[in-house]
Design an enzyme around this catalytic site. Sequence first.
Site, PDB file in Angstrom:
ATOM      1  N   GLY A  72       9.709   3.580  -6.454  1.00 42.44           N
ATOM      2  CA  GLY A  72       8.906   4.677  -5.922  1.00 42.44           C
ATOM      3  C   GLY A  72       9.675   5.529  -4.923  1.00 42.44           C
ATOM      4  O   GLY A  72       9.556   6.758  -4.916  1.00 42.44           O
ATOM      5  N   ASN A 152      -1.511   4.563   1.016  1.00 49.39           N
ATOM      6  CA  ASN A 152      -1.212   3.131   0.962  1.00 49.39           C
ATOM      7  C   ASN A 152      -1.760   2.353   2.156  1.00 49.39           C
ATOM      8  O   ASN A 152      -1.939   1.149   2.080  1.00 49.39           O
ATOM      9  CB  ASN A 152       0.305   2.920   0.868  1.00 49.39           C
ATOM     10  CG  ASN A 152       1.069   3.715   1.890  1.00 49.39           C
ATOM     11  OD1 ASN A 152       1.016   4.949   1.897  1.00 49.39           O
ATOM     12  ND2 ASN A 152       1.773   3.045   2.776  1.00 49.39           N
ATOM     13  N   SER A 200       5.776   3.078  -9.434  1.00 52.30           N
ATOM     14  CA  SER A 200       6.659   1.952  -9.153  1.00 52.30           C
ATOM     15  C   SER A 200       6.081   0.672  -9.748  1.00 52.30           C
ATOM     16  O   SER A 200       4.888   0.407  -9.611  1.00 52.30           O
ATOM     17  CB  SER A 200       6.833   1.802  -7.644  1.00 52.30           C
ATOM     18  OG  SER A 200       7.556   0.629  -7.345  1.00 52.30           O
ATOM     19  N   CYS A 326       7.273  -1.447  13.399  1.00 55.86           N
ATOM     20  CA  CYS A 326       8.141  -1.882  14.487  1.00 55.86           C
ATOM     21  C   CYS A 326       9.478  -1.177  14.343  1.00 55.86           C
ATOM     22  O   CYS A 326      10.283  -1.514  13.496  1.00 55.86           O
ATOM     23  CB  CYS A 326       8.342  -3.382  14.429  1.00 55.86           C
ATOM     24  SG  CYS A 326       9.165  -4.022  15.876  1.00 55.86           S
TER      25      CYS A 326
HETATM   26  C1  LIG Z   1       5.422   1.072  -2.121  1.00 55.38           C
HETATM   27  C2  LIG Z   1       5.284   2.538  -2.028  1.00 55.38           C
HETATM   28  C3  LIG Z   1       6.395   3.384  -2.197  1.00 55.38           C
HETATM   29  C4  LIG Z   1       7.791   2.843  -2.385  1.00 55.38           C
HETATM   30  O1  LIG Z   1       7.989   2.314  -3.673  1.00 55.38           O
HETATM   31  P1  LIG Z   1       9.251   1.341  -3.895  1.00 55.38           P
HETATM   32  O2  LIG Z   1       9.238   1.067  -5.359  1.00 55.38           O
HETATM   33  O3  LIG Z   1       8.980   0.121  -3.068  1.00 55.38           O
HETATM   34  O4  LIG Z   1      10.462   2.067  -3.449  1.00 55.38           O
HETATM   35  C5  LIG Z   1       6.201   4.735  -2.138  1.00 55.38           C
HETATM   36  N1  LIG Z   1       4.987   5.266  -1.933  1.00 55.38           N
HETATM   37  C6  LIG Z   1       3.896   4.497  -1.764  1.00 55.38           C
HETATM   38  C7  LIG Z   1       2.567   5.137  -1.560  1.00 55.38           C
HETATM   39  C8  LIG Z   1       3.999   3.110  -1.803  1.00 55.38           C
HETATM   40  O5  LIG Z   1       2.920   2.355  -1.625  1.00 55.38           O
END
Ligand SMILES: *Cc1c(COP(=O)(O)O)cnc(C)c1O
Length: 391
Positions: A72, A152, A200, A326
């Site tokens: 992602g 998220n 992702s 953090c």
């Molecule tokens: C987890 C996440 C990402 C990052 O995806 P990865 O595959 O871990 O690099 C990007 N955007 C949102 C909203 C996510 O929850």
Amino acid sequence: MEKFIYLDYAATTPVRPEVVEAMMPYFTEKFGNPSSLYTEGRNARGAIEEARDRVAASIGAESREIVFTSGGTEADNFAIKGIAYANEKKGNHIITTPIEHHAVLEPCHYLRKRGFEITYLPVDEHGMVDPADVERTITGKTVLVSVMHANNEVGTIEPLSEIGKITREKGVYLHTDAVQTFGHIPVDVNELGVDLLSISAHKLYGPKGIGALYIRRGTRMEPFMQGGSQENNRRAGTHNVAGIIGFAKAVEIAEKEMVSEAKRLAELRDYLIRGILERIEDVRLNGHPTKRLPNNVNVCLVGAEGEAILLSLDMEGISSSSGSACTSGTLDPSHVLLAMGIPAEIAHSSLRLTLGSRTTKEDIDYVLDVLPPIVKRLRAMSPLGTAWGRK
Ligand SMILES: *Cc1c(COP(=O)(O)O)cnc(C)c1O
């Protein structure tokens, strides 16, 4: 037996056994490089193209509109920098929101330091974007609008299709980070009206390190990596064959189970929210009350510190997340909660519990048993505004 209750599915999910099984041959006997012309290479190539067809179909796209990425984060970086650099002649203005994942915020920040202008749309107290603000903010210099499909942290689902109507009318590209929605609620690039969409695998029970960017046919885009001619010269590098196969398998299973699983999780989610609100005083539910991800619970347990709640839950065998990031030794409250207008001292008390395939009603009952005494103890230890919330 020691408890292990995983309630952080928004961070990552366990890979399904069927996915592992589908991937295994591509590490061993089917190890060919898909760019090679002999039989083993062609077989790997064929498997990748089948996987691409599956991923494309699941979002209403054409296969050639899918570019596999390392996840992602890469898809978000690719979308934003790819559009920015390919459309500089038209303009240097990008519109996004302050509640995006860092994978969107940081490339925007990077571009700002290099002469691009970034506008952050306001969000309301639920973290919701108003499409009218998008319309107002677009100028002749705007090349891209990037608004996530669902957040998220707080789970709010954004009004993408309404935003899509506006960007189409204005001739501006629209990108959405759909990492949290893909595989969980319906995602269709035409219904949403998007030109670019990031997904992702590891958020839908697939492997880590593989994802994709949907790029609508005809979109002016710079390639992300230079090298070999893989992915139609848009993303060089030998394919992550096993990852791609696993991704497609995870998509296949998600498609079958999405409707029933979303219903099951939404019921557990509402049961958990109700339970927390009934058992604990001074709780604020974060995110939209109804337009939210089926598996997301996010609350501020005012007067207790999120990180301390997380560590206390961990000692009881529960994995959770606090909104605080953090960074360099100081605890910053969540940028999402701050953007929603929540005061920093309250934002510090946030707790996110995200449900998934292995979550049962018994798990939720256990959380509802152990959480109230934890909050009570932490509140007694840290009266509001003294032990926490101040530098
Ligand atoms: C987890 C996440 C990402 C990052 O995806 P990865 O595959 O871990 O690099 C990007 N955007 C949102 C909203 C996510 O929850």
